[in-house]
Write an enzyme that holds these catalytic residues in place. Sequence first.
Site, short mmCIF file in Angstrom:
data_model
loop_
_atom_site.label_atom_id
_atom_site.label_comp_id
_atom_site.label_asym_id
_atom_site.label_seq_id
_atom_site.Cartn_x
_atom_site.Cartn_y
_atom_site.Cartn_z
N ARG A 52 -4.93 -2.99 43.79
CA ARG A 52 -5.28 -4.23 43.24
C ARG A 52 -5.97 -5.14 43.07
NH1 ARG A 52 -6.50 -7.12 46.30
NH2 ARG A 52 -5.15 -8.76 45.54
N GLY A 53 -5.80 -5.99 42.36
CA GLY A 53 -6.65 -7.37 41.75
C GLY A 53 -7.50 -6.46 40.91
N GLN A 206 -0.68 -11.22 49.93
CA GLN A 206 -1.83 -10.84 50.00
C GLN A 206 -3.10 -12.19 50.54
OE1 GLN A 206 -0.04 -11.25 47.41
NE2 GLN A 206 -0.35 -9.69 45.81
N ASP A 247 -7.13 -12.95 36.00
CA ASP A 247 -6.59 -11.77 35.92
C ASP A 247 -6.27 -11.65 34.55
OD1 ASP A 247 -5.07 -12.09 38.86
OD2 ASP A 247 -4.99 -10.24 38.04
N ASN A 257 -3.55 -16.18 37.09
CA ASN A 257 -4.22 -15.71 38.17
C ASN A 257 -2.83 -15.57 39.12
OD1 ASN A 257 -6.36 -15.04 40.33
ND2 ASN A 257 -5.59 -16.65 41.34
N LYS A 258 -2.81 -15.35 40.47
CA LYS A 258 -1.75 -14.91 41.07
C LYS A 258 -0.85 -15.94 41.28
CE LYS A 258 -0.49 -11.83 42.99
NZ LYS A 258 0.49 -11.07 41.96
O1 MRU Z 1 -1.07 -8.79 41.70
P1 MRU Z 1 -1.72 -8.41 42.30
O2 MRU Z 1 -2.10 -8.57 44.12
O3 MRU Z 1 -3.19 -7.38 41.99
O4 MRU Z 1 -2.98 -10.00 42.28
C1 MRU Z 1 -4.60 -10.58 42.35
C2 MRU Z 1 -4.81 -11.39 42.48
O5 MRU Z 1 -4.16 -12.41 41.47
C3 MRU Z 1 -6.26 -11.84 42.09
O6 MRU Z 1 -6.84 -13.72 42.51
C4 MRU Z 1 -7.11 -11.54 41.09
O7 MRU Z 1 -6.31 -9.91 40.31
C5 MRU Z 1 -8.57 -11.71 41.07
S1 MRU Z 1 -9.37 -10.12 41.63
C6 MRU Z 1 -10.87 -10.04 41.82
#
Ligand code: MRU
Length: 367
Positions: A52-53, A206, A247, A257-258
């Site tokens: 993920r990320g 996370q 994202d 973003n998250k």
């Molecule tokens: O749902 P996730 O854990 O994939 O979400 C990740 C995020 O929101 C991160 O902040 C984003 O992907 C940037 S990672 C460098």
Amino acid sequence: MKSILDYETVALIDDDDAMEIIDQTKLPGTTEMIRLRTGEEIWNAIYLLQVRGAPAIGVAAGFGLYILMKHSQAPTYDEFMKELKEKSDYLNSSRPTAVNLSWALKRMEAHVVKVAEELGDYDRDALITAMREESERIKAEDIDVCRRIGENGLTLIKDGYGLLTHCNAGQLATCKYGTATAPMYLAHEKGYKIKVFCDETRPLLQGARLTAYELHSAGIDTTVLCDNMSASLMKSGAIDAIFVGCDRVAANGDAANKIGTSVVATVAKRYNIPFYVCAPTSTIDFNTKTGDDIKIEQRKSEEVTEMWYKERMAPEGVKVYNPAFDVTDNELITGIVTEYGVLRAPYDVSIGKLFDTMQSRLNKTDN
Ligand code: MRU
């Protein structure tokens, strides 16, 4: 003893026709490496957040497409491309918000088209080799880009700073350094005494499970807080700057973003705390005009009501709101830290200029 930072987030194991990832759903308690070989395994690993990320998803997609095409028996170029597109569409359907997924898949396809044109005659083995090389390049570039984001972000940090971050935009979300954490790692390397506060980041934690784990393992002064505690922390004066990942950044600077990031940004504005979004250019979607055009992933209700609890913590049958991301309006963002420097408002102008710079670099390498 091996630290979590000694493991590779995503690695190609070519002689086993597989990619190896750390199963991030098991962290921090268990460090388990798993190998993914089939389309379903790769799709599920992305959907379930085992990998993920945004940048790590992009790297996994590149390796994934290569692995799925490696033993293609397509007798013609057209059939090879048809198969590649089907597999690419399938992987692309695993998560909608992080643009790095489609970015990496499109990049793989474009590279195959370019190499095929150079070759003239259809040469399946050469195309597959080109795919492997391109997927390895995506990974190598991710490491370089994160390092450069770290260097640019470091200019915004002073010795003794208190920093807040949300979710995990760390090494586990990339192939090294992370994006939002890269300036923190470099500040720590430089001997700065920083304190990092990690929002736990409901519902999948996370921040607590991953960011706090990797920063603490690196010896950085790390504190975890529940998401609803960050306003009081900001008001107390403990936070000098906020760094988050993203994202997808739209052409006007709105940044997905998250979920919860926009709450942090809004409160930061209230207390005059600079709020920085760290974004590799692979996360900037020049074709998406504003945040309203970003598709937000909705996830299962159990993540809110049951996960992590011994028993269900909401009444049976109650409705649940569970978007995985939100969009931070560009006017709340102090700067967007990219590998090329820190972009400032007005973002439609600074992002437009960045697009032009990247296009002219691309044209130069093509000629
Ligand atoms: O749902 P996730 O854990 O994939 O979400 C990740 C995020 O929101 C991160 O902040 C984003 O992907 C940037 S990672 C460098």
